[in-house]
Enzyme design. Structure first.
Site, PDB file in Angstrom:
ATOM      1  N   ASP A   1       8.390  29.439  73.711  1.00  0.00           N
ATOM      2  CA  ASP A   1       8.738  30.822  73.399  1.00  0.00           C
ATOM      3  C   ASP A   1       7.690  31.701  74.068  1.00  0.00           C
ATOM      4  O   ASP A   1       6.487  31.509  73.851  1.00  0.00           O
ATOM      5  CB  ASP A   1       8.679  30.978  71.877  1.00  0.00           C
ATOM      6  CG  ASP A   1       9.442  32.181  71.364  1.00  0.00           C
ATOM      7  OD1 ASP A   1       9.502  33.180  72.085  1.00  0.00           O
ATOM      8  OD2 ASP A   1       9.958  32.108  70.242  1.00  0.00           O
TER       9      ASP A   1
ATOM     10  N   ASP B   1      11.107  36.386  74.562  1.00  0.00           N
ATOM     11  CA  ASP B   1      11.158  37.343  73.462  1.00  0.00           C
ATOM     12  C   ASP B   1      11.470  38.761  73.953  1.00  0.00           C
ATOM     13  O   ASP B   1      10.908  39.208  74.956  1.00  0.00           O
ATOM     14  CB  ASP B   1       9.782  37.340  72.783  1.00  0.00           C
ATOM     15  CG  ASP B   1       9.769  38.093  71.468  1.00  0.00           C
ATOM     16  OD1 ASP B   1      10.509  37.700  70.550  1.00  0.00           O
ATOM     17  OD2 ASP B   1       9.007  39.082  71.359  1.00  0.00           O
TER      18      ASP B   1
HETATM   19  O1  TEU Z   1      12.338  39.801  67.547  1.00  0.00           O
HETATM   20  C1  TEU Z   1      12.922  40.929  68.118  1.00  0.00           C
HETATM   21  C2  TEU Z   1      13.684  41.733  67.196  1.00  0.00           C
HETATM   22  O2  TEU Z   1      13.923  42.886  67.428  1.00  0.00           O
HETATM   23  C3  TEU Z   1      14.042  41.042  65.969  1.00  0.00           C
HETATM   24  O3  TEU Z   1      13.259  41.664  65.056  1.00  0.00           O
HETATM   25  C4  TEU Z   1      15.501  41.041  65.706  1.00  0.00           C
HETATM   26  O4  TEU Z   1      16.202  41.939  66.478  1.00  0.00           O
HETATM   27  C5  TEU Z   1      15.767  41.374  64.283  1.00  0.00           C
HETATM   28  O5  TEU Z   1      15.046  40.532  63.470  1.00  0.00           O
HETATM   29  C6  TEU Z   1      17.227  41.287  63.981  1.00  0.00           C
HETATM   30  O6  TEU Z   1      17.440  41.558  62.662  1.00  0.00           O
HETATM   31  C7  TEU Z   1      11.393  39.107  68.262  1.00  0.00           C
HETATM   32  C8  TEU Z   1      10.910  37.935  67.467  1.00  0.00           C
HETATM   33  O7  TEU Z   1      11.974  37.044  67.249  1.00  0.00           O
HETATM   34  C9  TEU Z   1      10.285  38.418  66.200  1.00  0.00           C
HETATM   35  O8  TEU Z   1       9.890  37.373  65.362  1.00  0.00           O
HETATM   36  C10 TEU Z   1       9.109  39.285  66.568  1.00  0.00           C
HETATM   37  O9  TEU Z   1       8.557  39.880  65.426  1.00  0.00           O
HETATM   38  C11 TEU Z   1       9.492  40.395  67.546  1.00  0.00           C
HETATM   39  O10 TEU Z   1      10.297  39.916  68.616  1.00  0.00           O
HETATM   40  C12 TEU Z   1       8.270  41.000  68.171  1.00  0.00           C
HETATM   41  O11 TEU Z   1       7.691  40.105  69.067  1.00  0.00           O
END
Ligand code: TEU
Length: 570
Positions: free
Chosen positions: A112, A212
């Protein structure tokens, strides 16, 4: 059963086949998977000890959530060093052993990577805030306006996307937590550093990246104001920005195309058209995660809410993505991940029909074309957990949302927001993996960083018998491996409007015409006993799998609550 016509060609031409299309990916959240040293935090040796569980399930690849060095404000999505392993998770030696052990079991490892932002603790940010000339422009720094933030863009975690830094005397942009400053992708040195980092990991032998929030890299020039009525103010100025395609094409050309690596881009607010651009057949990435089916249960489009959802809408989304990408791209299929509530608590019935609904939902995910991603514990039917007060929540996002809901004046106490937060919090996905019925579910000998779900005595890996959710997932994955129609077939929704049943075929044809295989799945998404109104009893159909104990279906066999039936028609 009718015999497939004599064909010389193979239904799926070699050129179209790739390992990642034919893979089932298992997602591991290291902090919560298995703790080997009793500090209450999952770690890499713990994962190695439990790899056989993943291999036995039939998974072909593992997506490992971030394990890089990090202060863990957002559990590793705040990276302070891209080239070392977070000390609580182990050493680089442990990680190398993990890679070797994964490969030894004929699985692949997908890392990731978080390159939209770093941690404030990253050396680049430390140098940037000191105005080190080499790093001055590594982040997005702006003057404020009359003591206010440069514009009204909002962080995804709520509040302004800008924080004032005393040392530099300017504001920096952070689309997530203030501890996660956004990198300045316009700066060629940033791009070079990130591409070098990717190459460094690929040279170590990894098999791909989950990228991400990769559609947020390119921010609009001139920092316009946002749209305060949008779900996420400012989003239209940084989602799918003007130079995004160029950045990803450069990443592909300079790095990815030199390896047999898979890429899946996480793309909040993604449309099918955008997905085709970035993850279409000629696009720089292999596939993308969209979130449309994870918003069905939002009320008025608001994330921190709990609303009713309906099946025709889920089917509509499923058709839209299948039709939009099957010929010109590839779909990523998922119900859960480390940010989402548990699917059985969301779209199933964890109390009365736990096994039935968990397996039915699994069937929907694993009998359609695309690459399925199973999140750790989903194969047990792990459920949402119990949250008693704001202190019990660990997630930076859920804690902030709780405070905001309470500050809004609409609610007086945690009890009043508990239904929303308890349902939606990302902590639900992050409670420790349930291995057995010993203390803390066999996750740790110490105190777990997040409490174990109270249902661990019934829902755990060791308790999974032959008729369990896990055994059913194993059968589904096996079936998928045996029949290309589930992987490469064309999805056709037979009853788009039915509110409780889903019925669809997956048909694999030879390039020069003629059906190679046609499968039919009929799934009852309700707790009602449904009479047969759908073509589930087609003469000559072979019943391949059901989550009820059935040898055959007669023309009048009604659908039991959450029943799943999978047939081979041709
Ligand atoms: O998530 C991106 C994000 O916007 C998510 O929060 C998602 O769209 C949302 O949970 C939907 O309900 C990623 C990662 O998966 C998350 O764990 C991180 O906090 C975020 O990026 C920041 O890096």
């Amino acid at each position: 059963m009718t015999k497939p016509p004599q064909q010389t060609s193979c239904p799926v031409p070699e050129a179209e086949r790739t390992w990642w299309k034919e893979s089932v990916v298992y997602q591991i959240y290291p902090r919560s998977f298995a703790d080997s040293d009793g500090d209450g935090i999952g770690d890499i040796p713990g994962i190695i000890d439990r790899l056989d569980h993943v291999a036995d399930l039939g998974a072909d690849a593992i997506w490992l959530n971030p394990v890089y060095e990090s202060p863990q404000h957002d559990n590793g999505y705040d990276i302070s060093d891209y080239r070392s392993i977070h000390h609580e998770y182990g050493t680089m030696g442990d990680w190398e052993e993990l890679l070797a052990q994964v490969h030894e079991r004929d699985m692949r490892l997908v890392m990731d990577l978080v390159v939209n932002h770093t941690s404030v603790d990253h050396e680049w940010f430390q140098r940037s805030r000191r105005r080190d000339p080499d790093y001055e422009d590594y982040y997005i720094w702006r003057e404020g306006e009359d003591g206010e933030a440069p514009n009204n863009w909002e962080s995804f975690f709520g509040g302004s996307a800008w924080t004032y830094d005393e040392e530099r005397g300017k504001y920096y942009l952070h689309l997530y937590d203030e501890s996660q400053p956004d990198l300045n992708w316009r700066n060629p040195a940033v791009r070079r550093d990130i591409f070098d980092t990717m190459e460094w990991w690929l040279e170590k032998g990894i098999d791909g990246f989950r990228l991400d929030v990769i559609n947020l890299l390119s921010k609009a020039a001139g920092l316009p104001d946002g749209d305060p009525d949008a779900e996420w103010t400012g989003a239209r100025h940084f989602v799918d920005g003007p130079r995004l395609l160029a950045y990803l094409e450069a990443m592909d050309e300079q790095v990815l195309s030199n390896y047999d690596a898979m890429t899946v881009g996480e793309m909040p607010q993604l449309s099918v058209e955008q997905a085709r651009k970035y993850a279409g057949t000629d696009g720089p990435l292999d596939m993308a995660f969209h979130f449309q089916h994870t918003k069905l249960d939002y009320e008025d489009g608001k994330r921190w809410s709990v609303g009713d959802w309906d099946l025709p809408e889920l089917k509509q989304i499923t058709r839209r993505w299948h039709d939009g990408l099957s010929a010109e791209g590839w779909n990523a299929l998922f119900w859960e991940n480390h940010d989402q509530p548990r699917v059985v608590s969301r779209y199933g019935d964890p109390e009365t029909y736990h096994r039935e609904s968990a397996t039915m939902l699994g069937t929907f995910m694993l009998t359609r074309s695309g690459t399925p991603y199973v999140y750790q514990g989903q194969e047990l039917g792990m459920t949402n957990a119990q949250w008693t007060d704001v202190e019990s929540l660990a997630d930076v996002d859920a804690r902030r949302a709780t405070r905001e809901l309470l500050d809004s004046g609409q609610y007086d106490s945690f009890e009043e927001v508990a239904d929303i937060v308890g349902y939606r919090s990302r902590d639900n996905a992050r409670t420790p993996m349930q291995w057995d019925d010993s203390d803390h579910a066999g996750f740790t000998d110490g105190e777990p960083w997040l409490p174990v779900n109270t249902n661990y005595e019934e829902v755990n890996v060791a308790a999974q018998a032959d008729d369990s959710v896990t055994a059913y997932y194993r059968s589904l994955i096996e079936l998928r491996a045996e029949h290309d129609a589930f992987v490469y077939g064309t999805y056709e929704d037979l009853h788009p409007e039915h509110e409780r049943l889903a019925a669809y075929t997956q048909t694999l044809e030879y390039p020069d015409g003629g059906v190679s295989e046609r499968m039919l799945a009929v799934l009852n998404f309700s707790a009602d006993r449904e009479p047969v109104e759908l073509p589930t009893t087609v003469e000559d159909a072979d019943l391949l799998l059901s989550n009820y104990d059935r040898d055959a279906i007669t023309p009048t066999t009604a659908h039991e609550p959450y029943e799943a039936r999978v047939f081979r028609l041709e």
